[in-house]
Design an enzyme around this catalytic site. Structure first.
Site, PDB file in Angstrom:
ATOM      1  N   ASP A  37     -14.271  34.055 -33.144  1.00 27.09           N
ATOM      2  CA  ASP A  37     -15.022  33.825 -34.367  1.00 27.09           C
ATOM      3  C   ASP A  37     -16.172  32.854 -34.113  1.00 27.09           C
ATOM      4  OD1 ASP A  37     -15.961  33.098 -36.801  1.00 27.09           O
ATOM      5  OD2 ASP A  37     -13.997  33.160 -37.752  1.00 27.09           O
ATOM      6  N   ASP A  42       0.791  -1.231   0.000  1.00 28.08           N
ATOM      7  CA  ASP A  42       0.000   0.000   0.000  1.00 28.08           C
ATOM      8  C   ASP A  42       0.822   1.279   0.000  1.00 28.08           C
ATOM      9  OD1 ASP A  42      -2.345  -1.212  -0.274  1.00 28.08           O
ATOM     10  OD2 ASP A  42      -3.235  -0.486   1.581  1.00 28.08           O
ATOM     11  N   GLY A  99      -7.470  24.009 -34.269  1.00 24.92           N
ATOM     12  CA  GLY A  99      -8.129  23.413 -35.420  1.00 24.92           C
ATOM     13  C   GLY A  99      -8.167  24.375 -36.587  1.00 24.92           C
ATOM     14  N   LEU A 100      -8.389  25.656 -36.303  1.00 24.66           N
ATOM     15  CA  LEU A 100      -8.443  26.638 -37.384  1.00 24.66           C
ATOM     16  C   LEU A 100      -7.096  26.736 -38.082  1.00 24.66           C
ATOM     17  CD1 LEU A 100     -10.511  29.540 -35.817  1.00 24.66           C
ATOM     18  CD2 LEU A 100     -11.256  27.498 -37.004  1.00 24.66           C
TER      19      LEU A 100
HETATM   20  S1  SF4 Z   1      -7.024  -3.233  -2.675  1.00 18.07           S
HETATM   21 FE1  SF4 Z   1      -6.850  -1.862  -0.921  1.00 18.07          FE
HETATM   22  S2  SF4 Z   1      -5.483  -2.898   0.482  1.00 18.07           S
HETATM   23 FE2  SF4 Z   1      -5.274  -3.885  -1.457  1.00 18.07          FE
HETATM   24  S3  SF4 Z   1      -3.550  -2.837  -2.434  1.00 18.07           S
HETATM   25 FE3  SF4 Z   1      -5.383  -1.809  -3.133  1.00 18.07          FE
HETATM   26  S4  SF4 Z   1      -5.621  -0.162  -1.709  1.00 18.07           S
HETATM   27 FE4  SF4 Z   1      -4.239  -1.574  -0.749  1.00 18.07          FE
END
Ligand code: SF4
Length: 557
Positions: free
Chosen positions: A292, A36, A427-428
């Site tokens: 324009d 995480d 674009g113009l």
């Molecule tokens: S699902 Fe939730 S716990 Fe698992 S890696 Fe993703 S953020 Fe982290």
């Protein structure tokens, strides 16, 4: 939980990280598995913050799951307190840690730390990032201002009125800006400028740059300015109930909305409207009237993002740019009702989804001429060859520009004018390049005219490619073969109609294809799709020049 390649919002603990990272002297202890820590990169690589978020992860691994993960959390919380010495801490669990039910709130309470420790209950499997940010901010404000709730809202109001009667300026808090927010950093500056110019004092800006000590001062202000309802509305509603602080409902994005916001602020602050409106200066209103109109008025625009920015962008599109809103929607389910109501006023049904593939389908179906969206819609629009500007999170690294680029206030309206109109104006220019590409002086095999002294209109040995790189992106991949044929045609090569049969469509005659090549690149894709659809629906065996014009007449009815 759905596994997907892209997602508009992360899990709710990422929302909590946005609050913690925005604030000063607050630390977040997050019970979370090893992987995480990826979330740090959102702040350091995308937002380019010069420091890591103030988050300590317990980083448990698979082998820890049979052991004492609760103790792991307690140690992490204790060590974080000793190491970072924050004024307050928030504690909680990420998705996986939620499943092991260690109760970070209860565990940290048992530590008896000498600072406020605020437990967060963020149901990862039902809620998402913006909700997580909103709930975290609400819990922080609620816990840290609790001593002031002992007196009634009416008493708070009369205490503040006494101060104003004694000559103190009216004051407000600015609520909602967070880390990783779309232009929050610059919006704070712009809104602060508007408010102070009107004689209003800023009491606290939160969560961005506020410390827990600053949060305790929030009840002292006369009213609250809610910049981003997704983040601050529930906190502002609670503050209104507890301290009698009214809050703003208008978000100042766009010239008209900024004027409405200033009027609302004047009412809340008890000052004259005239005073707050006298400083108004806006380039964008005049620019919008002066561009324009043949090329810009009535442009069909599709809008998708968070609710705040989508509602604002739709109003600007119709009332300030003269565009036609052909589709709008949001991924913010908590604010779906607001977007549905706004969509109705444009005669539309809002698209409420967090599935980017559904959004892509809608964009392809509507064939807009401009897409205003998030980082996801930028990819979608690029794939479909439609001009696009980003108006909402989630965003990518380029949406944290080094320069000042707010979305709010009059300067924000100027920034948006430039950003939205630029792809259409380009674009113009592209159209002019296409018109003159065969001219003896301007064709792609001669050097630029200002280099006449080194060869002028002579054929260059370093010929530039036949068409600019961005021309390529306009043609979807499935039509590459046809695109190559268009290119050959414009180079006066011989092409028979048999060579340009694409994807089972009726073949284009050489004459019709050449005419198609004269249409400005930013509408050419749509013209081609409409003509092919028209030919198919009318059972035509070949697309001729006449078919092209008939389809044009048919679709412009
Ligand atoms: S699902 Fe939730 S716990 Fe698992 S890696 Fe993703 S953020 Fe982290």
């Amino acid at each position: 939980m759905q596994l997907t390649l892209w997602t508009y919002e992360g899990p709710p603990h990422v929302g909590a990280m946005r609050i913690a990272t925005a604030m000063n002297d607050l630390h977040y202890v997050l019970h979370a598995p090893q992987g995480d820590t990826y979330a740090d990169l959102l702040f350091t690589m995308i937002e380019r913050l010069p420091k890591r978020p103030p988050v300590t992860y317990t980083t448990f691994q698979a082998r820890d799951l049979g052991g004492d993960t609760a103790n792991l959390f307690k140690n992490a919380a204790k060590e974080s307190f000793e190491r970072f010495k924050p004024q307050a801490m928030i504690v909680g669990a990420s998705c996986t840690a939620e499943l092991i039910q260690d109760d970070p709130g209860g565990l940290s309470k048992a530590l008896n730390l000498p600072i406020p420790v605020i437990p967060l209950e963020l149901p990862s499997y039902q809620k998402k990032e913006n909700w997580g940010a909103s709930e975290t901010f609400y819990q922080i404000v609620r816990h840290l201002t609790v001593q002031d709730t002992k007196i009634s809202a009416a008493t708070h109001i009369s205490q503040r009125q006494e101060k104003i009667a004694a000559g103190k300026k009216p004051s407000c808090n600015i609520l909602g800006p967070t880390a990783l927010g779309f232009r929050h950093r610059d919006d704070i500056k712009e809104v602060t400028k508007l408010l102070t110019m009107s004689g209003i004092e800023i009491n606290v800006v939160a969560p961005q740059s506020a410390s827990p000590a600053d949060i305790t001062r929030i009840p002292q202000a006369d009213f609250n300015v809610v910049l981003y309802p997704e983040i601050a509305q529930s906190t502002a509603s609670w503050l209104s109930r507890m301290y009698g602080q009214p809050f703003t409902k208008v978000v100042p994005i766009g010239v008209n909305a900024t004027i409405d916001f200033m009027k609302e602020v004047a009412t809340l602050a008890g000052i004259s409207e005239e005073k707050v409106l006298k400083e108004i200066k806006s380039n964008s209103s005049w620019y919008a009237r002066s561009v324009d109109s043949t090329y810009l008025t009535g442009k069909r625009v599709f809008i998708f993002g968070d609710a705040t920015h989508v509602i604002a962008a739709a109003r600007i599109s119709r009332d300030e740019m003269g565009f036609q809103v052909v589709g709008m929607g949001t991924y913010s389910r908590e604010f779906a009702k607001d977007v549905r109501e706004a969509a109705k006023s444009y005669g539309l049904e809002a698209l409420i989804t967090d599935d980017y593939l559904e959004v892509e389908e809608k964009v392809a179906e509507l064939s807009p001429e401009l897409v205003l969206g998030t980082q996801m819609e930028r990819h979608i629009a690029k794939r479909l060859g439609v001009p696009c500007a980003v108006i909402s999170a989630p965003v990518h690294v380029q949406d944290f520009p080094a320069r000042y680029a707010p979305q709010m206030g009059f300067e924000g309206a100027n920034v948006m004018f430039d950003t939205w109109i630029h792809p259409l104006m380009m674009g113009l220019e592209e159209h002019l390049i296409m018109m003159f590409r065969e001219d003896f002086e301007f064709n792609s095999n001669v050097p630029a005219s200002h280099l006449g002294h080194v060869g002028g209109a002579q054929t260059s040995t370093n010929a530039v490619p036949d068409s600019p790189a961005y021309f390529e992106t306009e043609v979807p991949v499935i039509h590459q073969e046809q695109h190559e044929q268009e290119e050959k045609l414009s180079s006066h090569e011989q092409v028979t109609t048999q060579q340009i049969i694409v994807d089972g469509q009726a073949p284009w005659s050489a004459e019709a294809l050449k005419e198609l090549g004269k249409i400005p690149f930013f509408v050419r894709g749509k013209a081609r799709r409409n003509t092919e659809k028209f030919a198919q629906e009318h059972g035509m065996q070949q697309i001729t020049l006449e078919t092209l014009y008939d389809a044009k007449a048919y679709y412009s009815r």
